[in-house]
Design a protein around this motif. Structure first.
Motif, PDB file in Angstrom:
ATOM      1  N   GLY A  30       0.791  -1.225   0.000  1.00  0.00           N
ATOM      2  CA  GLY A  30       0.000   0.000   0.000  1.00  0.00           C
ATOM      3  C   GLY A  30       0.823   1.274   0.000  1.00  0.00           C
ATOM      4  O   GLY A  30       0.286   2.370   0.059  1.00  0.00           O
ATOM      5  N   ARG A  31       2.139   1.136  -0.054  1.00  0.00           N
ATOM      6  CA  ARG A  31       2.981   2.342   0.006  1.00  0.00           C
ATOM      7  C   ARG A  31       3.633   2.663  -1.328  1.00  0.00           C
ATOM      8  O   ARG A  31       4.672   3.324  -1.376  1.00  0.00           O
ATOM      9  N   ALA A  32       3.039   2.159  -2.401  1.00  0.00           N
ATOM     10  CA  ALA A  32       3.708   2.311  -3.697  1.00  0.00           C
ATOM     11  C   ALA A  32       3.940   3.774  -4.059  1.00  0.00           C
ATOM     12  O   ALA A  32       4.952   4.123  -4.664  1.00  0.00           O
ATOM     13  N   GLY A  33       2.983   4.626  -3.658  1.00  0.00           N
ATOM     14  CA  GLY A  33       3.121   6.050  -3.971  1.00  0.00           C
ATOM     15  C   GLY A  33       4.434   6.587  -3.436  1.00  0.00           C
ATOM     16  O   GLY A  33       5.185   7.272  -4.128  1.00  0.00           O
ATOM     17  N   TYR A  34       4.720   6.251  -2.196  1.00  0.00           N
ATOM     18  CA  TYR A  34       5.999   6.666  -1.607  1.00  0.00           C
ATOM     19  C   TYR A  34       7.151   5.893  -2.243  1.00  0.00           C
ATOM     20  O   TYR A  34       8.163   6.451  -2.660  1.00  0.00           O
ATOM     21  N   PHE A  35       6.977   4.579  -2.322  1.00  0.00           N
ATOM     22  CA  PHE A  35       8.104   3.730  -2.691  1.00  0.00           C
ATOM     23  C   PHE A  35       8.631   4.050  -4.083  1.00  0.00           C
ATOM     24  O   PHE A  35       9.836   4.021  -4.325  1.00  0.00           O
ATOM     25  N   ASP A  36       7.719   4.378  -4.984  1.00  0.00           N
ATOM     26  CA  ASP A  36       8.172   4.577  -6.354  1.00  0.00           C
ATOM     27  C   ASP A  36       9.090   5.798  -6.503  1.00  0.00           C
ATOM     28  O   ASP A  36       9.867   5.882  -7.435  1.00  0.00           O
ATOM     29  N   THR A  37       8.977   6.733  -5.594  1.00  0.00           N
ATOM     30  CA  THR A  37       9.880   7.888  -5.686  1.00  0.00           C
ATOM     31  C   THR A  37      11.162   7.621  -4.914  1.00  0.00           C
ATOM     32  O   THR A  37      12.066   8.433  -4.881  1.00  0.00           O
ATOM     33  N   SER A  38      11.204   6.499  -4.260  1.00  0.00           N
ATOM     34  CA  SER A  38      12.310   6.239  -3.353  1.00  0.00           C
ATOM     35  C   SER A  38      13.155   5.049  -3.807  1.00  0.00           C
ATOM     36  O   SER A  38      14.366   5.156  -3.995  1.00  0.00           O
ATOM     37  N   GLY A  39      12.502   3.908  -3.974  1.00  0.00           N
ATOM     38  CA  GLY A  39      13.236   2.722  -4.410  1.00  0.00           C
ATOM     39  C   GLY A  39      13.949   2.049  -3.246  1.00  0.00           C
ATOM     40  O   GLY A  39      14.142   2.652  -2.191  1.00  0.00           O
ATOM     41  N   ILE A  40      14.330   0.817  -3.463  1.00  0.00           N
ATOM     42  CA  ILE A  40      14.864   0.007  -2.359  1.00  0.00           C
ATOM     43  C   ILE A  40      16.205   0.544  -1.856  1.00  0.00           C
ATOM     44  O   ILE A  40      16.558   0.377  -0.691  1.00  0.00           O
ATOM     45  N   ILE A  41      16.943   1.227  -2.730  1.00  0.00           N
ATOM     46  CA  ILE A  41      18.267   1.702  -2.289  1.00  0.00           C
ATOM     47  C   ILE A  41      18.116   2.784  -1.229  1.00  0.00           C
ATOM     48  O   ILE A  41      18.756   2.744  -0.182  1.00  0.00           O
ATOM     49  N   ARG A  42      17.213   3.727  -1.488  1.00  0.00           N
ATOM     50  CA  ARG A  42      16.999   4.775  -0.488  1.00  0.00           C
ATOM     51  C   ARG A  42      16.173   4.260   0.682  1.00  0.00           C
ATOM     52  O   ARG A  42      16.330   4.712   1.806  1.00  0.00           O
ATOM     53  N   ASP A  43      15.288   3.331   0.399  1.00  0.00           N
ATOM     54  CA  ASP A  43      14.359   2.870   1.419  1.00  0.00           C
ATOM     55  C   ASP A  43      15.061   2.020   2.478  1.00  0.00           C
ATOM     56  O   ASP A  43      14.776   2.129   3.661  1.00  0.00           O
ATOM     57  N   VAL A  44      15.969   1.202   2.043  1.00  0.00           N
ATOM     58  CA  VAL A  44      16.505   0.193   2.941  1.00  0.00           C
ATOM     59  C   VAL A  44      18.034   0.089   2.921  1.00  0.00           C
ATOM     60  O   VAL A  44      18.675  -0.081   3.945  1.00  0.00           O
ATOM     61  N   MET A  45      18.603   0.227   1.720  1.00  0.00           N
ATOM     62  CA  MET A  45      20.023  -0.096   1.595  1.00  0.00           C
ATOM     63  C   MET A  45      20.941   0.978   2.184  1.00  0.00           C
ATOM     64  O   MET A  45      21.824   0.680   2.975  1.00  0.00           O
ATOM     65  N   GLN A  46      20.694   2.234   1.792  1.00  0.00           N
ATOM     66  CA  GLN A  46      21.615   3.276   2.245  1.00  0.00           C
ATOM     67  C   GLN A  46      21.471   3.568   3.737  1.00  0.00           C
ATOM     68  O   GLN A  46      22.307   4.238   4.318  1.00  0.00           O
ATOM     69  N   ASN A  47      20.436   3.073   4.345  1.00  0.00           N
ATOM     70  CA  ASN A  47      20.231   3.349   5.761  1.00  0.00           C
ATOM     71  C   ASN A  47      20.375   2.081   6.598  1.00  0.00           C
ATOM     72  O   ASN A  47      21.399   1.880   7.258  1.00  0.00           O
ATOM     73  N   HIS A  48      19.372   1.198   6.516  1.00  0.00           N
ATOM     74  CA  HIS A  48      19.396   0.034   7.410  1.00  0.00           C
ATOM     75  C   HIS A  48      20.615  -0.862   7.158  1.00  0.00           C
ATOM     76  O   HIS A  48      21.333  -1.235   8.077  1.00  0.00           O
TER      77      HIS A  48
END
Ligand code: BG6
Length: 469
Positions: free
Chosen positions: A206-224
């Protein structure tokens, strides 16, 4: 005089983050008496909701035990829901009425913490309206928490990464610096590779709106994942003080050269009819909030290097993705072969330390032991530590020969020497000819489609892994 009142406001109370993390965490803090006595929680969102509906949305995640039911009801009594918009200052006045009312009742200034579980696009207007309508009265404080991704660094802003709150991530330092065992071998002379894996079996939920501007690299990789990497690679800090730890992490980041494009693979999840999650039954591009031509990666694998005396030549391999076959987050540290091997060729497997962050936190060490019996045959055993139940047990698995033979193919050194193919046959394609889906299964090739990383790279908002370019 009563205890001073505190208000914790959750903007985005109807969203995924609130349901999955914020409400359950507030409940756990409340349950364990870790919050101030006179604390109130206000959910705020645009949707027409009630506290009952909010309760339904997070109760499952809150994991309330039978003997906690009364306390949970007491927690809910401290909760309120306010419907309001983010772009109208009038709505924020409703919030201020709540604060004013509390102040009148307690005759004390109200401390307030505003948690913006919202997309970054509304941070500016929400904070502006908070400033106009909801600030403190002088003797109390007002704090704001925002969620990643956000832009550039600012003084007086505290940044946290929720991964740092995980028991196993915190345990990395204790394992390394609280045991004599690992210190001497924690370097390039003894460690062959480090693999950090993050997999989710659900899609954008349900978060595609956010996710599509972010992508897995910004969402998870560069941080967590990067936090995990720095904890694994850093030198021992002078103390456990946050700044000392931060200083060591920064040195690691500064020692990392930009990632080369050849060392990156990106992909998007495709339909998986077997998925238990509706959005992952369909593919990423099928999501109504995702443009048909989106090149936003939902999966990324990258080989990172830390060019310092300790780590020169050791690949740090990060793999992360949504819509894969299972939910798992773990670190695997593979040690080098034993020098001067006296066993039959291929008999010794590499020692491996596995730190499982989720689900079911555990640490286990894969070791060679003697096969019980008359000869000196060896087999792989696992020494398990379950930190959460403080139990240690040694379990010996007679591993199936096919696992052995596949495992021997798992030679990560070749990742550095073999240019990664653009053509991703799942993870098996990373090293031509090697199928490692059974070894460290970070996804199934049939659950992903390759996307052209050159195109992704051109979109800085979804490919700006700081150390990458
Ligand atoms: C969040 C990401 O920061 O971390 C999500 O935005 C991801 O996409 C989540 O699902 C994973 O965290 P956890 O604690 O649920 O494993």
């Amino acid at each position: 005089q009563q205890d001073p009142p505190y208000v914790f406001v959750i903007f985005g109370a109807s969203g995924d983050l609130a349901r999955k993390k914020i409400y359950p965490t507030l409940w756990w803090l409340y349950r364990d008496d870790l919050l101030p006595k006179n604390v109130h929680f206000v959910g705020y969102a645009r949707s027409d909701l009630t506290m009952e509906k909010i309760r339904d949305s997070f109760e499952k995640n809150a994991k309330v035990r039978d003997n906690e039911k009364d306390k949970f009801e007491a927690f809910l009594k401290q909760n309120t829901y306010i419907q309001g918009s983010y772009d109208k200052v009038e709505s924020f006045k409703k919030l201020q009425e709540f604060n004013d009312d509390l102040q009148k009742r307690t005759k004390q200034p109200v401390n307030r913490l505003y948690y913006l579980a919202l997309p970054p696009s509304v941070f500016a207007e929400v904070t502006q309206h908070l400033k106009e309508a909801c600030m403190d009265y002088g003797d109390s404080w007002t704090r704001i928490i925002i969620e990643k991704p956000f832009g550039t660094d600012k003084d007086q802003i505290y940044r946290i990464d929720h991964y740092l709150g995980k028991e196993m991530v915190q345990n990395l330092m204790t394992l390394r610096f609280g045991n004599r065992l690992f210190g001497p071998s924690w370097n390039r002379d003894h460690i062959a590779s480090v693999v950090i894996t993050f997999k989710e079996d659900f899609g954008t939920a349900g978060r595609a709106g956010y996710f599509d501007t972010s992508g897995i690299i910004r969402d998870v990789m560069q941080n967590h994942l990067m936090q995990v990497l720095t904890l694994l690679a850093m030198e021992k800090p002078v103390s456990l003080n946050a700044e000392d730890i931060r200083d060591e992490k920064v040195k690691v980041l500064k020692s990392m050269p930009p990632v080369e494009l050849k060392d990156v693979i990106v992909g998007q999840y495709v339909a998986n009819p077997d998925s238990a999650h509706p959005e992952a039954k369909a593919g990423y591009l099928d999501d109504k909030d995702v443009p048909n031509d989106s090149v936003t990666p939902t999966y990324c694998m990258a080989v990172l290097k830390v060019n310092n005396e300790r780590w020169d030549g050791v690949p740090f391999i990060m793999k992360c993705g949504k819509g894969l076959d299972e939910k798992k987050s773990e670190v695997r540290i593979q040690f080098r072969e034993v020098p001067g091997d006296i066993y039959a060729p291929g008999e010794l497997k590499r020692t491996e330390l596995v730190i499982r962050v989720a689900p079911n936190e555990a640490v286990y060490l894969k070791l060679m032991t003697k096969k019980p019996g008359m000869d000196f045959g060896v087999e792989e055993s696992e020494l398990w530590i379950y930190p959460t139940i403080v139990a240690i047990m040694v379990s010996v698995y007679l591993m199936h020969m096919s696992v052995y033979s596949l495992k021997s193919l798992w030679d990560l050194k070749s990742i550095l020497s073999v240019p990664m193919s653009l053509n991703m046959h799942g993870f098996g394609g990373v090293i031509p000819g090697v199928d490692h889906t059974n070894l460290d299964p970070s996804g199934r090739s049939d659950l992903l489609r390759t996307i052209d990383k050159a195109k992704v790279h051109k979109n800085p908002s979804i490919f700006d892994l700081a150390i990458m370019y």
